[in-house]
Design a protein around this motif. Structure first.
Motif, short mmCIF file in Angstrom:
data_model
loop_
_atom_site.label_atom_id
_atom_site.label_comp_id
_atom_site.label_asym_id
_atom_site.label_seq_id
_atom_site.Cartn_x
_atom_site.Cartn_y
_atom_site.Cartn_z
N HIS A 65 0.79 -1.25 0.08
CA HIS A 65 0.08 -0.15 -0.02
C HIS A 65 0.85 1.21 0.07
O HIS A 65 1.99 1.16 0.17
N ARG A 66 0.10 2.43 -0.24
CA ARG A 66 1.12 3.63 -0.31
C ARG A 66 0.78 4.50 0.93
O ARG A 66 -0.43 4.32 1.65
N ALA A 67 1.85 5.02 1.41
CA ALA A 67 1.80 6.09 2.50
C ALA A 67 2.63 7.15 2.46
O ALA A 67 3.49 7.28 1.43
N VAL A 68 2.62 8.48 3.27
CA VAL A 68 3.39 9.56 3.14
C VAL A 68 4.29 9.70 4.36
O VAL A 68 3.62 9.50 5.44
N GLU A 123 7.23 12.50 0.90
CA GLU A 123 7.54 11.42 0.09
C GLU A 123 6.32 10.36 0.00
O GLU A 123 5.91 9.91 1.22
N VAL A 124 5.76 10.21 -1.07
CA VAL A 124 4.66 8.99 -1.12
C VAL A 124 5.52 7.77 -1.19
O VAL A 124 6.31 7.64 -2.49
N VAL A 125 5.53 6.78 -0.59
CA VAL A 125 6.12 5.40 -0.46
C VAL A 125 5.11 4.37 -0.66
O VAL A 125 4.07 4.48 -0.23
N THR A 126 5.63 3.32 -1.21
CA THR A 126 5.12 2.07 -1.31
C THR A 126 5.73 0.96 -0.41
O THR A 126 6.95 0.86 -0.26
N LEU A 173 -4.19 6.93 12.63
CA LEU A 173 -3.25 6.58 11.63
C LEU A 173 -3.51 6.89 10.32
O LEU A 173 -3.74 5.87 9.48
N GLY A 174 -4.00 8.24 9.74
CA GLY A 174 -4.23 8.48 8.58
C GLY A 174 -2.83 8.52 7.78
O GLY A 174 -1.65 7.93 8.33
N TRP A 175 -2.97 9.24 6.61
CA TRP A 175 -1.79 9.41 5.72
C TRP A 175 -0.96 8.14 5.07
O TRP A 175 -0.04 7.96 4.82
N ARG A 176 -1.86 7.05 5.09
CA ARG A 176 -1.52 5.89 4.52
C ARG A 176 -2.98 5.06 4.18
O ARG A 176 -4.00 5.54 4.77
N GLU A 177 -2.81 4.36 3.24
CA GLU A 177 -4.00 3.62 2.85
C GLU A 177 -4.23 2.41 3.72
O GLU A 177 -5.73 2.43 3.50
N GLY A 195 -1.66 10.52 -2.71
CA GLY A 195 -0.82 11.20 -3.49
C GLY A 195 -0.84 12.80 -3.23
O GLY A 195 -0.10 13.60 -3.36
N GLN A 196 -2.41 13.18 -2.98
CA GLN A 196 -2.65 14.61 -2.85
C GLN A 196 -2.63 14.86 -1.38
O GLN A 196 -2.87 16.18 -1.26
N ALA A 197 -2.21 14.17 -0.26
CA ALA A 197 -2.25 14.61 0.94
C ALA A 197 -1.23 15.60 1.41
O ALA A 197 -1.59 16.47 1.94
N PRO A 198 -0.10 15.70 0.89
CA PRO A 198 1.09 16.68 1.02
C PRO A 198 0.58 18.06 0.32
O PRO A 198 0.39 19.19 1.09
N ARG A 199 -0.04 17.90 -0.79
CA ARG A 199 -0.84 19.22 -1.53
C ARG A 199 -1.76 19.89 -0.56
O ARG A 199 -1.98 20.88 -0.65
#
Length: 350
Positions: free
Chosen positions: A15-18, A35-38, A114-118, A328-332
């Motif tokens: 999954h992806r997380a920031v 940084e968006v990471v897998t 625990l947001g900022w992750r899928e 991916g839009q979370a930092p924005r």
């Protein structure tokens, strides 16, 4: 012959997380600081839930700051500042994928931090199942209505006939505080914001009678005096600084000030920045100045949820918010919130 029904779709392997890549060196936050990471999907252990996040919120308190600045406040924090390389955290609403015996059933919506992750692995005791009969929209679970309600009801005790000044009126807290003040009998509600566009929306959509501008319209105190020539009875303050000082200058006898936020400090590099206050004025006018935090008023959560849910269903309160789509839009989302581009809460739909 009919085909057998398909079983539950298994969760993915990754999954992806920031995560925070670096802290701003000059105080200006950009999407490049994240940084968006897998990553491999986390495995739940005993007493823990696997949750697929559906919505998360961003707030100014998530702006990366040095830990020294946070610890100097001496306050408990549910969202400690991450170090570079660590995943960001924040309030989220998600769907339970798996749970220990006796835990919430798969498909249950829960709120957690625990947001900022899928996907997130959450202690079962820390995940709060969402009451479908409470707030009519799951997104409202991520509102900042609780501090707004506390400021109006417990902090300042707004009552019929009051003139109320709400600082940061276009933010997640302020956009609801003005509406709550009106519900509790305020006769005149004045807000502050940073642009004429937001000012027009506050008066046109959210029931504010007048708005003072932080920039381009003269000193805050002069604007507030024009908007409230007879003074103010209540301040619900999310900002501090010059706006708090202006409110004190216009405070009527026995005015009540509820301090629920400190954006002027949060959006600078000095969380311990001080605001000059005239103590003789406080004494002479009998002004009550009260800092109020949800940490100290958890007993009020049921009353707040009932009041907020009822007002949303009846249409006497609206929940202004903006949604961006995709992790991916979370930092924005956070950068734009800090830059003041949105009115109300800012959410990311995952």
């Amino acid at each position: 012959m009919s085909q057998p029904a398909a079983g539950p779709v298994p969760p993915p392997a990754t999954h992806r997380a920031v995560r925070l890549a670096a802290r701003p060196s000059d105080g200006t936050l950009t999407t490049g600081h994240f940084e968006v990471v897998t990553a491999p999907l986390p495995a739940p252990g005993p007493g823990r839930l696997l949750v697929r996040n559906r919505l998360m919120s961003v707030t100014a308190a998530m702006r990366p700051l040095p830990r020294t600045g946070l610890s100097a406040l001496g306050l408990p924090r549910s969202l400690p500042a991450p170090e570079p390389g660590e995943l960001m955290r924040g309030p989220a609403v998600g769907e339970v994928i798996s749970a220990p015996e006796g835990g919430p059933a798969p498909g249950t919506l829960v709120r957690h931090h625990l947001g900022w992750r899928e996907y997130a692995v959450v202690d079962a005791a820390e995940a709060r199942p969402i009451d479908g009969d409470g707030l009519p929209d799951p997104a409202a679970q991520l509102s900042q209505g609780f501090p707004a309600w506390l400021g109006v009801v417990r902090g300042a005790g707004v009552r019929r006939g009051d003139t109320v000044f709400v600082t940061g009126a276009a933010g997640g807290v302020g956009s609801l505080a003005g509406q709550f003040a009106r519900l509790h009998g305020a006769e005149r509600v004045i807000g502050s914001t940073g642009s004429r566009e937001k000012a027009a929306r506050l008066t046109g959509e959210l029931g504010y009678d007048a708005v003072v501008l932080r920039h381009g319209a003269g000193p805050i105190e002069e604007q507030l005096r024009a908007a409230a020539p007879d003074g103010i009875d209540v301040l619900v303050d999310t900002v501090g600084g010059e706006q708090l000082q202006a409110a004190l200058a216009l405070a009527r006898r026995k005015a009540r000030f509820a301090i629920v936020g400190a954006l002027a400090a949060q959006l600078s590099d000095g969380l311990t920045a001080r605001t000059g206050i005239s103590t003789p004025a406080l004494i002479a006018r009998g002004v009550t100045l009260r800092g109020i935090s949800g940490y100290d008023h958890q007993d009020a959560q049921p009353d707040y949820a009932r009041a907020f849910g009822r007002a949303l269903r009846e249409g006497t309160v609206v929940y202004p918010h903006t949604r961006l789509t995709g992790i991916g839009q979370a930092p924005r989302a956070l950068v734009e919130l800090i830059e003041g581009r949105h009115l109300g809460a800012v959410l990311v739909e995952l």
